[in-house]
Scaffold this motif. Structure first.
Motif, PDB file in Angstrom:
ATOM      1  N   THR A  74     135.138  19.346  34.947  1.00 23.94           N
ATOM      2  CA  THR A  74     135.737  20.908  35.718  1.00 23.94           C
ATOM      3  C   THR A  74     136.829  20.883  34.855  1.00 23.94           C
ATOM      4  OG1 THR A  74     135.388  19.979  38.019  1.00 23.94           O
ATOM      5  CG2 THR A  74     136.779  22.288  36.749  1.00 23.94           C
ATOM      6  N   LEU A  75     137.676  20.019  34.374  1.00 22.57           N
ATOM      7  CA  LEU A  75     138.827  20.672  33.858  1.00 22.57           C
ATOM      8  C   LEU A  75     138.368  20.530  31.933  1.00 22.57           C
ATOM      9  CD1 LEU A  75     141.898  18.011  34.171  1.00 22.57           C
ATOM     10  CD2 LEU A  75     141.934  20.571  34.655  1.00 22.57           C
ATOM     11  N   ARG A  76     137.119  19.955  31.552  1.00 27.27           N
ATOM     12  CA  ARG A  76     136.868  20.363  30.218  1.00 27.27           C
ATOM     13  C   ARG A  76     136.056  21.280  30.245  1.00 27.27           C
ATOM     14  NH1 ARG A  76     134.474  15.413  29.887  1.00 27.27           N
ATOM     15  NH2 ARG A  76     136.599  14.233  29.256  1.00 27.27           N
ATOM     16  N   GLU A  77     135.083  21.799  30.918  1.00 28.54           N
ATOM     17  CA  GLU A  77     135.093  23.241  30.693  1.00 28.54           C
ATOM     18  C   GLU A  77     135.809  24.113  31.002  1.00 28.54           C
ATOM     19  OE1 GLU A  77     131.791  22.143  34.704  1.00 28.54           O
ATOM     20  OE2 GLU A  77     132.718  23.566  34.585  1.00 28.54           O
ATOM     21  N   SER A  99     147.828  30.547  35.337  1.00 29.13           N
ATOM     22  CA  SER A  99     147.509  31.101  36.578  1.00 29.13           C
ATOM     23  C   SER A  99     146.222  31.959  36.782  1.00 29.13           C
ATOM     24  CB  SER A  99     148.624  31.980  37.511  1.00 29.13           C
ATOM     25  OG  SER A  99     148.489  33.072  36.425  1.00 29.13           O
ATOM     26  N   LEU A 100     145.331  31.908  36.058  1.00 32.15           N
ATOM     27  CA  LEU A 100     144.294  32.977  35.964  1.00 32.15           C
ATOM     28  C   LEU A 100     143.207  31.164  35.715  1.00 32.15           C
ATOM     29  CD1 LEU A 100     143.735  35.672  33.412  1.00 32.15           C
ATOM     30  CD2 LEU A 100     143.859  35.676  36.149  1.00 32.15           C
ATOM     31  N   ASP A 101     143.442  30.790  34.852  1.00 29.40           N
ATOM     32  CA  ASP A 101     142.809  29.046  34.431  1.00 29.40           C
ATOM     33  C   ASP A 101     142.966  28.287  36.344  1.00 29.40           C
ATOM     34  OD1 ASP A 101     142.584  29.454  31.953  1.00 29.40           O
ATOM     35  OD2 ASP A 101     144.674  28.770  31.115  1.00 29.40           O
ATOM     36  N   PHE A 102     144.061  28.120  36.150  1.00 22.75           N
ATOM     37  CA  PHE A 102     144.242  27.358  37.436  1.00 22.75           C
ATOM     38  C   PHE A 102     143.505  27.545  38.358  1.00 22.75           C
ATOM     39  CE2 PHE A 102     147.022  25.584  41.557  1.00 22.75           C
ATOM     40  CZ  PHE A 102     146.977  24.204  40.755  1.00 22.75           C
ATOM     41  N   VAL A 103     143.482  29.039  39.350  1.00 23.74           N
ATOM     42  CA  VAL A 103     142.541  30.398  39.858  1.00 23.74           C
ATOM     43  C   VAL A 103     140.935  29.345  39.745  1.00 23.74           C
ATOM     44  CG1 VAL A 103     140.982  31.575  41.127  1.00 23.74           C
ATOM     45  CG2 VAL A 103     143.946  31.971  40.423  1.00 23.74           C
ATOM     46  N   GLU A 104     140.909  29.217  38.615  1.00 20.80           N
ATOM     47  CA  GLU A 104     139.626  28.752  38.180  1.00 20.80           C
ATOM     48  C   GLU A 104     138.827  27.345  38.387  1.00 20.80           C
ATOM     49  OE1 GLU A 104     138.730  30.876  34.763  1.00 20.80           O
ATOM     50  OE2 GLU A 104     136.772  29.468  33.779  1.00 20.80           O
ATOM     51  N   LEU A 105     139.963  26.414  37.764  1.00 19.61           N
ATOM     52  CA  LEU A 105     140.162  25.030  38.137  1.00 19.61           C
ATOM     53  C   LEU A 105     139.731  24.998  40.227  1.00 19.61           C
ATOM     54  CD1 LEU A 105     140.542  22.620  37.742  1.00 19.61           C
ATOM     55  CD2 LEU A 105     143.218  23.050  37.891  1.00 19.61           C
ATOM     56  N   VAL A 106     140.482  25.787  40.666  1.00 20.90           N
ATOM     57  CA  VAL A 106     140.971  24.997  42.518  1.00 20.90           C
ATOM     58  C   VAL A 106     139.308  26.547  42.305  1.00 20.90           C
ATOM     59  CG1 VAL A 106     141.960  26.935  44.683  1.00 20.90           C
ATOM     60  CG2 VAL A 106     142.727  25.568  42.565  1.00 20.90           C
ATOM     61  N   ASP A 107     138.451  27.246  42.116  1.00 23.48           N
ATOM     62  CA  ASP A 107     137.277  27.741  42.553  1.00 23.48           C
ATOM     63  C   ASP A 107     136.029  27.140  41.885  1.00 23.48           C
ATOM     64  OD1 ASP A 107     135.366  29.697  43.457  1.00 23.48           O
ATOM     65  OD2 ASP A 107     135.638  30.307  41.383  1.00 23.48           O
ATOM     66  N   ARG A 108     136.308  26.769  40.527  1.00 21.30           N
ATOM     67  CA  ARG A 108     135.324  25.344  40.664  1.00 21.30           C
ATOM     68  C   ARG A 108     135.109  23.770  41.196  1.00 21.30           C
ATOM     69  NH1 ARG A 108     132.842  26.210  34.762  1.00 21.30           N
ATOM     70  NH2 ARG A 108     133.406  27.854  34.423  1.00 21.30           N
ATOM     71  N   LEU A 109     136.167  23.343  41.273  1.00 24.66           N
ATOM     72  CA  LEU A 109     137.261  22.164  42.230  1.00 24.66           C
ATOM     73  C   LEU A 109     136.053  22.420  43.978  1.00 24.66           C
ATOM     74  CD1 LEU A 109     140.013  20.627  41.043  1.00 24.66           C
ATOM     75  CD2 LEU A 109     137.640  19.522  40.715  1.00 24.66           C
ATOM     76  N   SER A 110     136.401  23.940  44.691  1.00 21.24           N
ATOM     77  CA  SER A 110     136.052  23.897  45.825  1.00 21.24           C
ATOM     78  C   SER A 110     134.301  23.847  45.980  1.00 21.24           C
ATOM     79  CB  SER A 110     136.250  25.199  46.109  1.00 21.24           C
ATOM     80  OG  SER A 110     138.008  24.753  46.722  1.00 21.24           O
ATOM     81  N   LYS A 111     133.773  23.983  44.893  1.00 19.88           N
ATOM     82  CA  LYS A 111     132.352  24.281  45.160  1.00 19.88           C
ATOM     83  C   LYS A 111     131.599  22.924  44.474  1.00 19.88           C
ATOM     84  CE  LYS A 111     131.840  29.702  43.742  1.00 19.88           C
ATOM     85  NZ  LYS A 111     131.986  29.730  42.469  1.00 19.88           N
TER      86      LYS A 111
END
Lengths: 459, 84
Positions: free
Chosen positions: B13-16, B40-52
């Motif tokens: 996920t981080l690599r994406e 913070s935008l990257d972090f929201v995306e990280l949370v989103d992708r990890l959640s999924k």
């Protein structure tokens, strides 16, 4: 990667003219490198055999990085590459006792010249590079129409593989067109070339840039105009050096011309973050709010309340803007920054502000902003909250007259109703243009931002 | 989810989000946001992708759990265990 100028610290390897196994001689042109100014051919200092290419076409590497390994009789050594435009002309003649070098054969093949048909003018009747190019000029072959100028370092004029491109394969672009595109923020991938073989010429870039300027100018008048659908003018990232130069020029001008004053205040974000976390529990994760969205929304509304800070200093006077075009600084991963703007930012909701910030940031980083989105903001926010510093004393973007800065929200002891509590605090700052406003006006803007952030539900 | 699977999910996920990240050099206790310069935008995306990927909703309040690679890994393991 050779240094091709004092201001160059990296270059793009556009094209290799040799491959592993090729024999090369001192002075042979082995590669084409793109610099901020133009494409330049690179020659080697060594005789030997190319053992390994270390850099791929399209790759950007810093000055000093080895490009390839050339093996001589004594073992492998990195290429000591120097530009062909060096003061001493490169020696490229191939002695007749040797067959033409791979480089020359490559060049001849590329230009569609049959080496056997040429009469050499070099030592011992050897065919030289000049002979090959002369033959091209004489026959005016149109296979490589951009390469017809003889006797100058020529740009291959192709977009490196890493560049965003909207069509298959490589674009054919004249070096002048490439430079103009970088200067004017035109995305080459969106252009239809009018030159031979659909190559993109400088005129194509100028037309697209003019269309972009029209759209931008219309946007400033408060009548945002969508760029024409056929050739959307978009901003492509300039080379980092070009961007650095542009930032240097603007910031120097600001420092020279704008008498700044600075104000700072600490804002309690307890209510704002509480509200944000509650909203986030209902929102899809991808739509979640971040603190910056609230600060931007509050700043936009405060700018409407204090119009003396929302506008531009033009010809010795302040011209208030008809709307709040809120610029926000996006730092790019490779260095440098862009400042896209949210149009009519004072009248969009926090959730919508967040969506625009997300969209603009993403496209700023991928080089896909439209010119209209980069039109002059009426006020700009620098949010260094992501960088872990508590406050920013900004430099105004002329001709704007104010820059609002936010640091990182931090938890600190804070007196609330006579008691000490731990609260999330942010330092908000204002850099104001003292020609356009005084400190008292600036203070009103920061107080307004504070007040708005205490009532986030009204944003 | 095993810790190895969780760590690999995190790295993918981080690599994406930061394609040029050198995750091999990333220590388990290094601050992800600082080391990888996530905003913070990257972090929201990280949370989103990890959640999924992990199949459970990660809330704002869990942000501290994602501070380092180690804490994020054990958080993902615990979170997915709570699911199954």
């Amino acid at each position: 990667m050779p240094s091709l100028g004092a201001d160059m610290d990296e270059g793009i390897l556009l094209e290799w003219l040799v491959k592993a196994g090729d024999a090369v001689h001192r002075g042979d042109i082995v590669a084409v490198v793109e610099t901020p100014k133009s494409a330049v051919e690179v020659e080697t200092f060594d005789d030997g055999t190319v053992q390994q290419l270390l850099v791929e076409e399209g790759q950007t590497v810093p000055v000093g990085a080895p490009l390839a390994v050339i093996a001589d009789g004594h073992g492998a050594a990195p290429v000591e590459a120097v530009p062909a435009v060096a003061a001493t002309p490169p020696v490229v003649a191939v002695p007749a006792v040797h067959p033409p070098s791979p480089v020359l054969r490559h060049r001849a093949r590329e230009l569609g010249v049959d080496l056997d048909q040429l009469t050499g003018t070099g030592p011992d009747g050897a065919v030289t590079r000049q002979d090959v190019e002369h033959a091209v000029a004489v026959h005016a072959v149109d296979r490589h129409p951009l390469d017809r100028h003889v006797g100058r370092p020529r740009g291959r004029g192709r977009v490196p593989a890493a560049a965003p491109t909207g069509r298959a394969g490589r674009l054919r672009v004249s070096p002048l067109a490439r430079r103009l595109a970088a200067e004017q923020g035109v995305d080459l991938a969106t252009l239809a070339g009018s030159g031979p073989g659909e190559s993109i010429r400088a005129a194509d870039v100028r037309d697209a840039a003019a269309a972009g300027r029209d759209a931008a100018a219309a946007g400033r008048d408060g009548r945002p105009v969508e760029p024409p659908a056929t050739t959307p003018p978009r901003a492509e990232h300039a080379a980092p050096q070009d961007m650095r130069t542009a930032i240097a020029a603007l910031m120097s001008r600001s420092n020279r011309e704008v008498p700044h004053y600075y104000l700072s205040t600490t804002i309690d974000l307890h209510a704002a973050l509480q509200w944000m976390h509650e909203r986030n529990r209902e929102l899809e994760i991808a739509d979640r709010l971040v603190p910056a969205a609230l600060m931007l929304a509050a700043t936009a509304r405060a700018a409407r309340q204090v119009p003396q800070l929302n506008g531009h200093w033009v010809d010795g006077g302040f011209v208030p803007a008809v709307q709040v075009r809120l610029g926000f600084i996006v730092s790019l991963r490779g260095g440098g920054l862009l400042v896209p703007a949210i149009a009519e930012a004072d009248s969009v909701s926090v959730v919508e502000t967040m969506a625009r910030v997300r969209d603009l940031t993403r496209r700023a980083r991928s080089g896909r902003l439209r010119a209209s989105e980069l039109a002059e903001p009426s006020i700009t926010v620098s949010n260094l909250g992501e960088q872990g510093v508590e406050s920013v004393q900004g430099v105004i973007y002329p001709p704007q007259v104010a820059l609002v800065g936010f640091g990182t929200p931090v938890e600190r002891p804070w007196a609330v109703d006579g008691l000490i509590g731990v609260r999330p605090l942010v330092t908000a700052t204002l850099a104001g243009d003292h020609r356009a406003s005084d400190g008292a006006t600036g203070a009103r803007l920061l107080r307004a931002i504070d007040a708005l952030l205490q009532r986030p539900e009204e944003l | 989810m095993t810790p190895q699977e969780a760590r690999s999910m995190l790295e993918t996920t981080l690599r994406e989000i930061v394609p040029d990240a050198s995750l091999a050099e990333l220590g388990g206790s290094a601050d992800l946001r600082q080391e990888l310069e996530l905003d913070s935008l990257d972090f929201v995306e990280l949370v989103d992708r990890l959640s999924k990927r992990a199949g459970f909703r990660i809330e704002d309040d869990d942000a501290d759990e994602l501070r380092t690679a180690d804490s994020a890994t054990s958080f993902l393991v615990r979170g997915s265990a709570g699911r199954s």
